[in-house]
Design an enzyme around this catalytic site. Structure first.
Site, PDB file in Angstrom:
ATOM      1  N   GLU A 134       7.474 -17.229   8.522  1.00 63.46           N
ATOM      2  CA  GLU A 134       6.122 -17.786   8.575  1.00 63.46           C
ATOM      3  C   GLU A 134       5.835 -18.254   9.999  1.00 63.46           C
ATOM      4  O   GLU A 134       6.715 -18.798  10.651  1.00 63.46           O
ATOM      5  CB  GLU A 134       6.017 -19.025   7.657  1.00 63.46           C
ATOM      6  N   LYS A 136       4.908 -20.654  12.939  1.00 62.83           N
ATOM      7  CA  LYS A 136       5.083 -22.100  13.070  1.00 62.83           C
ATOM      8  C   LYS A 136       3.808 -22.640  13.711  1.00 62.83           C
ATOM      9  O   LYS A 136       3.597 -22.506  14.924  1.00 62.83           O
ATOM     10  CB  LYS A 136       6.298 -22.369  13.958  1.00 62.83           C
ATOM     11  N   ASP A 138       1.200 -24.946  15.419  1.00 56.60           N
ATOM     12  CA  ASP A 138       1.338 -26.074  16.332  1.00 56.60           C
ATOM     13  C   ASP A 138       0.332 -27.144  15.930  1.00 56.60           C
ATOM     14  O   ASP A 138      -0.731 -27.287  16.521  1.00 56.60           O
ATOM     15  CB  ASP A 138       1.093 -25.607  17.764  1.00 56.60           C
ATOM     16  N   TYR A 245       2.985 -24.733   3.061  1.00 57.02           N
ATOM     17  CA  TYR A 245       4.181 -23.892   3.152  1.00 57.02           C
ATOM     18  C   TYR A 245       5.432 -24.462   2.475  1.00 57.02           C
ATOM     19  O   TYR A 245       6.475 -23.826   2.453  1.00 57.02           O
ATOM     20  CB  TYR A 245       4.514 -23.539   4.603  1.00 57.02           C
ATOM     21  N   LYS A 333      11.576 -20.344  18.363  1.00 59.37           N
ATOM     22  CA  LYS A 333      10.478 -20.644  19.279  1.00 59.37           C
ATOM     23  C   LYS A 333      10.092 -19.427  20.119  1.00 59.37           C
ATOM     24  O   LYS A 333      10.913 -18.566  20.398  1.00 59.37           O
ATOM     25  CB  LYS A 333      10.894 -21.782  20.220  1.00 59.37           C
ATOM     26  N   CYS A 427      25.687 -45.575  45.068  1.00 53.96           N
ATOM     27  CA  CYS A 427      24.762 -45.871  43.975  1.00 53.96           C
ATOM     28  C   CYS A 427      23.454 -46.437  44.523  1.00 53.96           C
ATOM     29  O   CYS A 427      23.485 -47.406  45.272  1.00 53.96           O
ATOM     30  CB  CYS A 427      25.416 -46.867  43.025  1.00 53.96           C
ATOM     31  N   CYS A 430      23.266 -50.340  43.388  1.00 54.12           N
ATOM     32  CA  CYS A 430      24.139 -51.436  43.824  1.00 54.12           C
ATOM     33  C   CYS A 430      24.911 -51.114  45.098  1.00 54.12           C
ATOM     34  O   CYS A 430      25.600 -51.983  45.638  1.00 54.12           O
ATOM     35  CB  CYS A 430      25.120 -51.805  42.713  1.00 54.12           C
ATOM     36  N   CYS A 445      28.525 -44.157  39.495  1.00 53.40           N
ATOM     37  CA  CYS A 445      28.701 -45.392  40.256  1.00 53.40           C
ATOM     38  C   CYS A 445      29.972 -46.078  39.780  1.00 53.40           C
ATOM     39  O   CYS A 445      30.225 -46.192  38.596  1.00 53.40           O
ATOM     40  CB  CYS A 445      27.495 -46.309  40.049  1.00 53.40           C
ATOM     41  N   CYS A 451      27.162 -53.557  38.845  1.00 51.22           N
ATOM     42  CA  CYS A 451      26.000 -52.692  39.058  1.00 51.22           C
ATOM     43  C   CYS A 451      24.898 -53.103  38.084  1.00 51.22           C
ATOM     44  O   CYS A 451      25.078 -53.044  36.883  1.00 51.22           O
ATOM     45  CB  CYS A 451      26.381 -51.240  38.834  1.00 51.22           C
TER      46      CYS A 451
HETATM   47 ZN    ZN Z   1      25.747 -49.008  40.833  1.00 51.32          ZN
END
Ligand code: ZN
Length: 697
Positions: A134, A136, A138, A245, A333, A427, A430, A445, A451
C-alpha cells in the site's frame, strides 16, 4: 507532564541500530513534551540551547539511521502549529510504528526473516508469501472508533499509546462515515491516514496568504494544522481527506487476510488507496514499488514510500511484534530529496560523555518542503574523507524524506581562501585534551566531571524521566545549582534539603516551591533497580539493557558483587554477564569499565547512603516458565528457533545461549549436540518438544 533530556550518552557514530531506535523514541517523546510545555503552557522547562541540542541529537541519529526515522519524528513537526488543548485518549490497542527500509536489500531481508520465522515457509521455499503493498501516505495517522455502527471517538496517533481526542473535527471530514453497515463488528476501530491533496494545499495556502495568515510548509503540515484546531468549524473549512488501512480494537474477526480486510473497509464506506495491490511475493512487491515510485509525482497526494503487510492474518498473529514494531509489516521509503546550499560554519558540540560531534551550519535551504539550516557531519573522519570545508557549496539531502545530511561538496563552489577543516584536539567546553579512542572514530573530552558539558548532562540524565523522573528538577535548575556548587554529584541532589535555605531564597524559588521539590526528591529515595541502573548513565546501557541487568541480578548488591567479579574475564561472573541474551562483550566491557573506575565506585557508595534501591520484581508468575532460564537446542518440528524464543520470552522466561547450573530447562529438538550433553552432565531438566509445548500451553 514529565519532560526529560531523552538521550543516552553514546556518541551517535557508535550507536547500534537497536540503541538508535530506542533513543529516537525517547527523543521524540522528550521533544514533544518540551514543545507542549513551550507552546501550550507557555512555560518552557529547558533553555533554547538545550532544546536545540535535543533536536540536533535527534537529527544526527536520523541522519545516520535513515531507516529508523519515526512517523512522529520531531524533524517532521518543524513548523507544525502548536497543539491545542485536546483531551487525551488511551488507545485500546497501541498504534504501532513500522520498521523502515531504504533499499531492496532491506526488503529482501524482511521477507527472508519472515520465511525463517514461520516453519511452513522455511520448510517449503516455493510457498509464496502473499503481501499487500500500500502507498505510505504522508499525512497524520488516526484511529476511528465505531460502536454499534456509529462513529463515537476519533483520536490522533500521539505517542502510539495515547493520542488526542479530535472527534468533533473528524466528524467534519466527508471521507469518514458517521455510520457503518450492520455486518461490521459491533466494536470496530478503523485506522488510517488523514491527508490533504496537493491542489487543496496550494489553494489553502493562497487563501491564507490573501488573508494575511500563516502559510504551511507542505500538505502534511497543513493537514496536521487543520485537524488539530480547537474550533471544528475551521477544520470543516479545510479540505481534509482520509484513507483507511488497518484496525485497532475489534469486537469480532475482521477478515482472514489484509486484502480481504481492505475489501470490507470499502464495503463499509471507507476510502482505500486505489494503488494498494495484492502481490505474490518479494519480486512482485518490488515491481509495484518501482511502478508507484515512477508515478508518484503525478499523484494528487504526497506519499513517501510503500508499506508491505503479510497478507494472511494468522501469519501476522504468529509473527507478532518486537520492540513495538510488527514483524509482519515494513515501510519501504522512496529515495531522498536534495538541494544545494552554502556551509557557513562547522560547529563542534560536546556530548554527555564528552564525545565531540561536528555539525554543519548551513545557509537555510528548502529540501523537499522543509527548511534545513543544519546537517550532520558524523565525525572527523567523514569531514576529512569528503574534504568538507567552511564556505563550501554542498549538496544537502533529506533521506527518508526528512533528514538533512551532506552528500558531497560541489567541486567549483569553493572560495579561493578556503582551508581544510582542522578538527579540534581540545574540548570546546572545558579545554581538556580531546583524544581519539583506540580503533574508534570519536574524539572524546578527557575532562570527566570537570567538563561542564559532561557533568551537567550526567546529572540531567540522572533526573530524567526514565531514570529518577524528578519533574521538578529541570535542566535549567541543574545548571543553576551546579554553577553555584549546590549539586556536583548525583548524591548531592539528595542532600539539597539540608541546604534548604539556600534554595528557598533563590530567584524563582520560594518556601513552597522549595518544599515541593524536597518532597519530590524524598519520594525518590526509594527507587526500582532498573531505573537506578539506567540513571547511572553507563555507556551502552539504555533502558532495555538496564532492565535485562535488573532482571538477571535482582538486587543492587548482587549486581555490584557480580560486576566486580566479572573483571576477571575467565570468571563465571563474566560468563553469566555475556550470556545474557542482549548483552554482548562490547556492552559487558562498558559496564565492567564503569565499575573499574574508583570515582564511579565512590559515587555508588555515596548514593547507597542516600537511597533504598528496590530489588527487581519479576512480573506475576502467570506462566509456568516465567522467571525461568531456558536453553533451546536442536531443531524443533513445530516452530523455528526464532518463534520458540519469542514465545518463551513473551511468557516471562529468560532464553540463554548456553547451559549452566542456572539453567532451569533445556528444550531438546532433533539433532541436539553438546548442549544436551552438558545438560545431562549437570542434571538440568531436559524437555522434549512435546513436553515443551505442553508446558507452555
Ligand atoms: Zn570537556
Amino acid at each position: 507532564m514529565a519532560v526529560s533530556r531523552g538521550s543516552t550518552d553514546v556518541p551517535v557514530a557508535e550507536l547500534t541500530s537497536a540503541q538508535a531506535e530506542r533513543e529516537l523514541e525517547t527523543l521524540a517523546r522528550a521533544i514533544a513534551g518540551h514543545d507542549k510545555a513551550y507552546y501550550e503552557k507557555d512555560a518552557p522547562v529547558i533553555g533554547d540551547a538545550e532544546y536545540d541540542g535535543l533536536r540536533r541529537r535527534n537529527q544526527a541519529i536520523e541522519a545516520r539511521f535513515p531507516a529508523l526515522v519515526r512517523p512522529d519524528s520531531p524533524a517532521q513537526r518543524i513548523g507544525a502549529p502548536p497543539a491545542a488543548g485536546f483531551a487525551k485518549v488511551a488507545h485500546a490497542r497501541p498504534m504501532l510504528s513500522l520498521g523502515n527500509a531504504m533499499d531492496e536489500a532491506d526488503i529482501r531481508e524482511f521477507f527472508d526473516g519472515v520465511r525463517r520465522f514461520l516453519k511452513e515457509l522455511q520448510k517449503d521455499p516455493a510457498l509464496p508469501i502473499e503481501t499487500v503493498a500500500e502507498p505510505k501516505i504522508d499525512g497524520l495517522s488516526i484511529s476511528l472508533r465505531y460502536e454499534d455502527g456509529r462513529f463515537v471517538l476519533g483520536a490522533t496517533r500521539g505517542d502510539g499509546r495515547t493520542g488526542e481526542d479530535v472527534t468533533a473535527n473528524l466528524r467534519t471530514v466527508a471521507d469518514i462515515p458517521d455510520t457503518i453497515p450492520g455486518d461490521a463488528p459491533r466494536t470496530l476501530e478503523v485506522r488510517g491516514e488523514i491527508y490533504m491533496t496537493r491542489d487543496d494545499f496550494a489553494r489553502l495556502n493562497a487563501r491564507q496568504e490573501d488573508a494575511g495568515e500563516k502559510t504551511f510548509a507542505n500538505p502534511r503540515n497543513a493537514a496536521a494544522g487543520s485537524l488539530r484546531q480547537k474550533d471544528a468549524a475551521v477544520t470543516q473549512a479545510r479540505p481534509l481527506r482520509f484513507f483507511a488501512y488497518a484496525w485497532g480494537e475489534v469486537g469480532g474477526p475482521v477478515a482472514d487476510t489484509q486484502w480481504g480486510f481492505l475489501g470490507r473497509l470499502k464495503d463499509w464506506g471507507f476510502p482505500v488507496d486505489p494503488l494498494a495491490r495484492l502481490c505474490a511475493g518479494v519480486d512482485d512487491v518490488l515491481a509495484h514499488y518501482g511502478d508507484v515510485d515512477r508515478r508518484r509525482h503525478g499523484l494528487p497526494y504526497d506519499i513517501d514510500g510503500m508499506v508491505y503487510k503479510i497478507n494472511r492474518l494468522d501469519w501476522q498473529e504468529r509473527l507478532g511484534s518486537v520492540s513495538r514494531r510488527p514483524r509482519w509489516a515494513i515501510a519501504h521509503k522512496f529515495a531522498a530529496e536534495r538541494a544545494r546550499t552554502v556551509l557557513k560554519r562547522i560547529a563542534v558540540q560536546v556530548g554527555r560523555t564528552g564525545a565531540l560531534t561536528p555539525v554543519a551550519e548551513l545557509e537555510p535551504v528548502t529540501v523537499g518542503g522543509v527548511v534545513v539550516s543544519r546537517a550532520t557531519l558524523h565525525n572527523e573522519d567523514e569531514i576529512a574523507r569528503k574534504d568538507i570545508r567552511e564556505g563550501d557549496t554542498v549538496i544537502v539531502q533529506r533521506a527518508g524524506d526528512v533528514i538533512p545530511q551532506i552528500v558531497e561538496v560541489v567541486a567549483d563552489g569553493r572560495p579561493p581562501e578556503s582551508r581544510p577543516f582542522l578538527f579540534p584536539d581540545t574540548c570546546p567546553e572545558c579545554g581538556s585534551r580531546a583524544l581519539r579512542e583506540e580503533g574508534g572514530v570519536v574524539r572524546r573530552c578527557t575532562g570527566g566531571l570537570v567538563c561542564p558539558a559532561q557533568a551537567t548532562e550526567r546529572l540531567k540524565h540522572f533526573v530524567s524521566r526514565d531514570a529518577f523522573d524528578l519533574e521538578g528538577l529541570g535542566g535549567r535548575h541543574i545548571e543553576a545549582f551546579r554553577k553555584d556548587g549546590l549539586v556536583t554529584t548525583p548524591a548531592d541532589i539528595f542532600r539539597l534539603e539540608e541546604k534548604g535555605g539556600a534554595i528557598a531564597g533563590r530567584e524563582g524559588w520560594g518556601e513552597r516551591s522549595a518544599a515541593n521539590l524536597f518532597a519530590a526528591i524524598a519520594a525518590k529515595r526509594t527507587i526500582a533497580l532498573e531505573r537506578f541502573i539506567y540513571a547511572l548513565g553507563i555507556r551502552q546501557v539504555g533502558r532495555a539493557t538496564a532492565r535485562l541487568l535488573a532482571k538477571q541480578y535482582a538486587s543492587l548488591m548482587a549486581w555490584r558483587a557480580a560486576m566486580d567479579a566479572a573483571r576477571d574475564a575467565d570468571s563465571e561472573a563474566y560468563g553469566d554477564l555475556v550470556n545474557i541474551d542482549g548483552i554482548g562483550p562490547l556492552v559487558a566491557g562498558e559496564i565492567i569499565a564503569f565499575f573499574s573506575e574508583p570515582h564511579n565506585r565512590a559515587v555508588l557508595d555515596d548514593l547507597a547512603g542516600q537511597l533504598t534501591v528496590e530489588n527487581f520484581a519479576a512480573p506475576a508468575a502467570a506462566s509456568p516458565i516465567s522467571g525461568k532460564t531456558v536453553v533451546l537446542t536442536g531443531t524443533l518440528d513445530s516452530m523455528t528457533r526464532g518463534e520458540a524464543k519469542a514465545r518463551a520470552e513473551a511468557l516471562g522466561a529468560k532464553v540463554a545461549g548456553s547451559v549452566s547450573k542456572k539453567t532451569d530447562y533445556v528444550v531438546v529438538g532433533a539433532d541436539a549436540g553438546s548442549k544436551a550433553k552438558k545438560a545431562a552432565e549437570i542434571g538440568v531438566t531436559m524437555l522434549s518438544e512435546a513436553e515443551w509445548l505442553e508446558l507452555i500451553g
